[in-house]
Design a protein around this motif. Structure first.
Motif, PDB file in Angstrom:
ATOM      1  N   PHE A   1      41.143  -1.598  38.648  1.00  0.00           N
ATOM      2  CA  PHE A   1      40.108  -2.566  38.282  1.00  0.00           C
ATOM      3  C   PHE A   1      40.639  -3.985  38.455  1.00  0.00           C
ATOM      4  CE2 PHE A   1      38.806  -5.308  34.655  1.00  0.00           C
ATOM      5  CZ  PHE A   1      37.506  -5.576  35.046  1.00  0.00           C
TER       6      PHE A   1
ATOM      7  N   ASP B   1      31.308  -4.930  35.548  1.00  0.00           N
ATOM      8  CA  ASP B   1      30.879  -3.550  35.308  1.00  0.00           C
ATOM      9  C   ASP B   1      30.903  -2.730  36.592  1.00  0.00           C
ATOM     10  OD1 ASP B   1      30.456  -3.857  32.597  1.00  0.00           O
ATOM     11  OD2 ASP B   1      28.294  -4.150  32.775  1.00  0.00           O
TER      12      ASP B   1
ATOM     13  N   TYR C   1      34.893  -8.012  29.889  1.00  0.00           N
ATOM     14  CA  TYR C   1      36.233  -7.439  29.891  1.00  0.00           C
ATOM     15  C   TYR C   1      37.236  -8.575  29.712  1.00  0.00           C
ATOM     16  CZ  TYR C   1      33.750  -3.482  31.862  1.00  0.00           C
ATOM     17  OH  TYR C   1      32.870  -2.454  32.058  1.00  0.00           O
TER      18      TYR C   1
ATOM     19  N   ARG D   1      42.793   1.118  34.951  1.00  0.00           N
ATOM     20  CA  ARG D   1      42.788  -0.314  34.667  1.00  0.00           C
ATOM     21  C   ARG D   1      43.481  -1.126  35.761  1.00  0.00           C
ATOM     22  NH1 ARG D   1      39.237  -2.233  31.265  1.00  0.00           N
ATOM     23  NH2 ARG D   1      39.920  -3.982  30.045  1.00  0.00           N
TER      24      ARG D   1
ATOM     25  N   TRP E   1      34.491  -2.082  37.538  1.00  0.00           N
ATOM     26  CA  TRP E   1      35.129  -1.130  36.619  1.00  0.00           C
ATOM     27  C   TRP E   1      34.662   0.289  36.891  1.00  0.00           C
ATOM     28  CZ3 TRP E   1      39.115  -0.123  33.982  1.00  0.00           C
ATOM     29  CH2 TRP E   1      39.114   0.774  32.909  1.00  0.00           C
ATOM     30  N   THR E   2      33.361   0.469  37.039  1.00  0.00           N
ATOM     31  CA  THR E   2      32.837   1.805  37.331  1.00  0.00           C
ATOM     32  C   THR E   2      31.969   1.727  38.564  1.00  0.00           C
ATOM     33  OG1 THR E   2      30.859   1.510  35.990  1.00  0.00           O
ATOM     34  CG2 THR E   2      32.737   2.543  34.914  1.00  0.00           C
TER      35      THR E   2
ATOM     36  N   PRO F   1      35.297   5.695  35.015  1.00  0.00           N
ATOM     37  CA  PRO F   1      35.887   4.402  35.349  1.00  0.00           C
ATOM     38  C   PRO F   1      37.207   4.541  36.095  1.00  0.00           C
ATOM     39  CG  PRO F   1      35.187   4.443  33.060  1.00  0.00           C
ATOM     40  CD  PRO F   1      35.052   5.848  33.590  1.00  0.00           C
TER      41      PRO F   1
END
Length: 120
Positions: A51, A34, A70, A48, A37-38, A45
């Motif tokens: 990330f 998490d 995820y 992808r 991601w953010t 966010p």
């Protein structure tokens, strides 16, 4: 001792709680998907690809407890993990945990002490 743990499960299953408990007991760092991601201080966010690139970098470390929900992130980490913990709680329990977490966050932001949370 296992030094690379992957904890997966639904939102509200207790992944972060378990990761923190294990981290204290095993003296291992926690990596939160998490938080990768953010960046909680700078939403929205990340794309992808960013990330996955940051996660790939994080799992190159020799020791970690990675937690998250995820699928592509878990798949990426699985090849390096030495231990997999799959939390499979009933949906109703996960939803209750999410609600309780939200109430705790609201109480904390309102400046209430943990002893006052029961009143919410």
């Amino acid at each position: 001792m296992k030094t690379r743990w992957l904890i997966v499960g639904n939102f509200g299953a207790g992944k972060s709680w378990l990761a923190n408990q294990l981290a204290q007991k095993l003296s291992l760092p926690v990596v939160s998907m998490d938080l990768i991601w953010t960046n909680l201080l700078d939403p929205p966010p990340k794309p992808r690809a960013n990330f996955l690139r940051e996660l790939e970098s994080a799992i190159q470390a020799d020791e970690w407890i990675l937690e998250g929900a995820y699928g592509d992130g878990a798949s990426l980490a699985l090849s390096r993990a030495e231990e997999l913990v799959w939390l499979d709680l009933p949906t109703a329990e996960c939803l209750a945990n999410i609600e309780a977490r939200q109430l705790r966050l609201e109480a904390q932001s309102a400046g209430l002490a943990p002893t006052e949370w029961k009143e919410l």
